[in-house]
Design a protein around this motif. Sequence first.
Motif, PDB file in Angstrom:
ATOM      1  N   GLN A 134       0.843  -1.192   0.000  1.00  0.00           N
ATOM      2  CA  GLN A 134       0.000   0.000   0.000  1.00  0.00           C
ATOM      3  C   GLN A 134       0.880   1.245   0.000  1.00  0.00           C
ATOM      4  O   GLN A 134       1.876   1.316   0.693  1.00  0.00           O
ATOM      5  N   VAL A 135       0.489   2.226  -0.784  1.00  0.00           N
ATOM      6  CA  VAL A 135       1.251   3.469  -0.899  1.00  0.00           C
ATOM      7  C   VAL A 135       0.514   4.583  -0.196  1.00  0.00           C
ATOM      8  O   VAL A 135      -0.708   4.682  -0.291  1.00  0.00           O
ATOM      9  N   GLU A 136       1.237   5.416   0.494  1.00  0.00           N
ATOM     10  CA  GLU A 136       0.647   6.611   1.078  1.00  0.00           C
ATOM     11  C   GLU A 136       1.637   7.751   0.984  1.00  0.00           C
ATOM     12  O   GLU A 136       2.843   7.546   0.839  1.00  0.00           O
ATOM     13  N   LEU A 137       1.097   8.971   1.061  1.00  0.00           N
ATOM     14  CA  LEU A 137       1.909  10.181   1.031  1.00  0.00           C
ATOM     15  C   LEU A 137       1.932  10.773   2.432  1.00  0.00           C
ATOM     16  O   LEU A 137       0.876  11.007   3.015  1.00  0.00           O
ATOM     17  N   VAL A 138       3.122  11.029   2.930  1.00  0.00           N
ATOM     18  CA  VAL A 138       3.277  11.570   4.278  1.00  0.00           C
ATOM     19  C   VAL A 138       3.943  12.928   4.178  1.00  0.00           C
ATOM     20  O   VAL A 138       5.065  13.055   3.662  1.00  0.00           O
ATOM     21  N   GLU A 139       3.256  13.934   4.688  1.00  0.00           N
ATOM     22  CA  GLU A 139       3.749  15.308   4.623  1.00  0.00           C
ATOM     23  C   GLU A 139       4.384  15.707   5.945  1.00  0.00           C
ATOM     24  O   GLU A 139       3.928  15.300   7.021  1.00  0.00           O
ATOM     25  N   THR A 140       5.390  16.533   5.857  1.00  0.00           N
ATOM     26  CA  THR A 140       6.007  17.136   7.026  1.00  0.00           C
ATOM     27  C   THR A 140       6.272  18.606   6.725  1.00  0.00           C
ATOM     28  O   THR A 140       6.314  19.028   5.566  1.00  0.00           O
ATOM     29  N   LEU A 173       8.009   2.223  -7.968  1.00  0.00           N
ATOM     30  CA  LEU A 173       8.924   2.189  -9.102  1.00  0.00           C
ATOM     31  C   LEU A 173       9.080   3.575  -9.721  1.00  0.00           C
ATOM     32  O   LEU A 173      10.143   3.905 -10.241  1.00  0.00           O
ATOM     33  N   GLY A 174       8.021   4.370  -9.675  1.00  0.00           N
ATOM     34  CA  GLY A 174       8.081   5.709 -10.251  1.00  0.00           C
ATOM     35  C   GLY A 174       6.784   6.456 -10.045  1.00  0.00           C
ATOM     36  O   GLY A 174       5.738   5.854  -9.830  1.00  0.00           O
ATOM     37  N   ILE A 175       6.877   7.770 -10.097  1.00  0.00           N
ATOM     38  CA  ILE A 175       5.715   8.651  -9.961  1.00  0.00           C
ATOM     39  C   ILE A 175       5.792   9.699 -11.053  1.00  0.00           C
ATOM     40  O   ILE A 175       6.831  10.370 -11.192  1.00  0.00           O
ATOM     41  N   LYS A 176       4.715   9.850 -11.811  1.00  0.00           N
ATOM     42  CA  LYS A 176       4.744  10.769 -12.959  1.00  0.00           C
ATOM     43  C   LYS A 176       4.820  12.229 -12.500  1.00  0.00           C
ATOM     44  O   LYS A 176       5.783  12.912 -12.772  1.00  0.00           O
ATOM     45  N   MET A 219       5.249  -2.329  -7.772  1.00  0.00           N
ATOM     46  CA  MET A 219       5.513  -3.653  -8.341  1.00  0.00           C
ATOM     47  C   MET A 219       4.227  -4.347  -8.759  1.00  0.00           C
ATOM     48  O   MET A 219       4.211  -5.164  -9.669  1.00  0.00           O
ATOM     49  N   SER A 220       3.123  -4.036  -8.054  1.00  0.00           N
ATOM     50  CA  SER A 220       1.899  -4.794  -8.278  1.00  0.00           C
ATOM     51  C   SER A 220       0.709  -3.961  -8.731  1.00  0.00           C
ATOM     52  O   SER A 220      -0.316  -4.521  -9.109  1.00  0.00           O
ATOM     53  N   PHE A 221       0.821  -2.641  -8.698  1.00  0.00           N
ATOM     54  CA  PHE A 221      -0.366  -1.835  -8.962  1.00  0.00           C
ATOM     55  C   PHE A 221       0.031  -0.459  -9.466  1.00  0.00           C
ATOM     56  O   PHE A 221       1.102   0.040  -9.164  1.00  0.00           O
ATOM     57  N   MET A 222      -0.876   0.149 -10.244  1.00  0.00           N
ATOM     58  CA  MET A 222      -0.696   1.528 -10.677  1.00  0.00           C
ATOM     59  C   MET A 222      -1.794   2.382 -10.051  1.00  0.00           C
ATOM     60  O   MET A 222      -2.979   2.152 -10.286  1.00  0.00           O
ATOM     61  N   TYR A 223      -1.402   3.342  -9.245  1.00  0.00           N
ATOM     62  CA  TYR A 223      -2.351   4.262  -8.630  1.00  0.00           C
ATOM     63  C   TYR A 223      -2.499   5.488  -9.532  1.00  0.00           C
ATOM     64  O   TYR A 223      -1.502   6.102  -9.908  1.00  0.00           O
ATOM     65  N   ALA A 224      -3.735   5.843  -9.831  1.00  0.00           N
ATOM     66  CA  ALA A 224      -3.946   7.013 -10.665  1.00  0.00           C
ATOM     67  C   ALA A 224      -3.621   8.308  -9.932  1.00  0.00           C
ATOM     68  O   ALA A 224      -3.025   9.225 -10.498  1.00  0.00           O
ATOM     69  N   GLU A 225      -3.990   8.369  -8.661  1.00  0.00           N
ATOM     70  CA  GLU A 225      -3.846   9.602  -7.901  1.00  0.00           C
ATOM     71  C   GLU A 225      -3.856   9.283  -6.410  1.00  0.00           C
ATOM     72  O   GLU A 225      -4.632   8.448  -5.962  1.00  0.00           O
ATOM     73  N   LEU A 226      -3.012   9.974  -5.674  1.00  0.00           N
ATOM     74  CA  LEU A 226      -3.021   9.882  -4.225  1.00  0.00           C
ATOM     75  C   LEU A 226      -2.856  11.271  -3.626  1.00  0.00           C
ATOM     76  O   LEU A 226      -2.172  12.128  -4.214  1.00  0.00           O
ATOM     77  N   TRP A 227      -3.440  11.463  -2.449  1.00  0.00           N
ATOM     78  CA  TRP A 227      -3.320  12.726  -1.726  1.00  0.00           C
ATOM     79  C   TRP A 227      -2.750  12.472  -0.338  1.00  0.00           C
ATOM     80  O   TRP A 227      -3.017  11.438   0.275  1.00  0.00           O
ATOM     81  N   GLY A 228      -1.996  13.438   0.150  1.00  0.00           N
ATOM     82  CA  GLY A 228      -1.553  13.394   1.520  1.00  0.00           C
ATOM     83  C   GLY A 228      -2.658  13.859   2.450  1.00  0.00           C
ATOM     84  O   GLY A 228      -3.731  14.276   2.023  1.00  0.00           O
TER      85      GLY A 228
END
Length: 119
Positions: free
Chosen positions: A1-7, A29-32, A101-110
């Motif tokens: 699972q991917v998440e964005l953590v802001e500081t 692997l990468g973020i556009k 490695m297993s999934f492409m997320y279209a968009e995520l927000w912190g």
Amino acid sequence: QVELVETGGGLVQAGGSLSLSCQASGNILGIKDMGWYRQAPGKEREFVAKVQQGGIATYADSVKGRFTISRDTITVSLQMNFLRPGDTATYYCRAENIATMSFMYAELWGQGTVVTVSS
């Protein structure tokens, strides 16, 4: 699972500086595109800045010349100088097209981080 953590964020006087950072966690692997949006109390969320994977950055007119966005593979930072009371808002990190490695997320927000600029 991917998440964005802001500081970063906090309280600063007008004319001062703050730095925000956002790191994506997970087997990435990468973020556009990575960028920042903000939402002031009682207002809609608005675009602040974004930077493409190749390094091209775009800014809202209201922050040009004052804010600088930068990134590496999984982290995006926003250096904010000459802050104004009108910059007071909750700042949100956004990432677009996140490949793992297993999934492409279209968009995520912190979760958002608060910036308050006092006059």
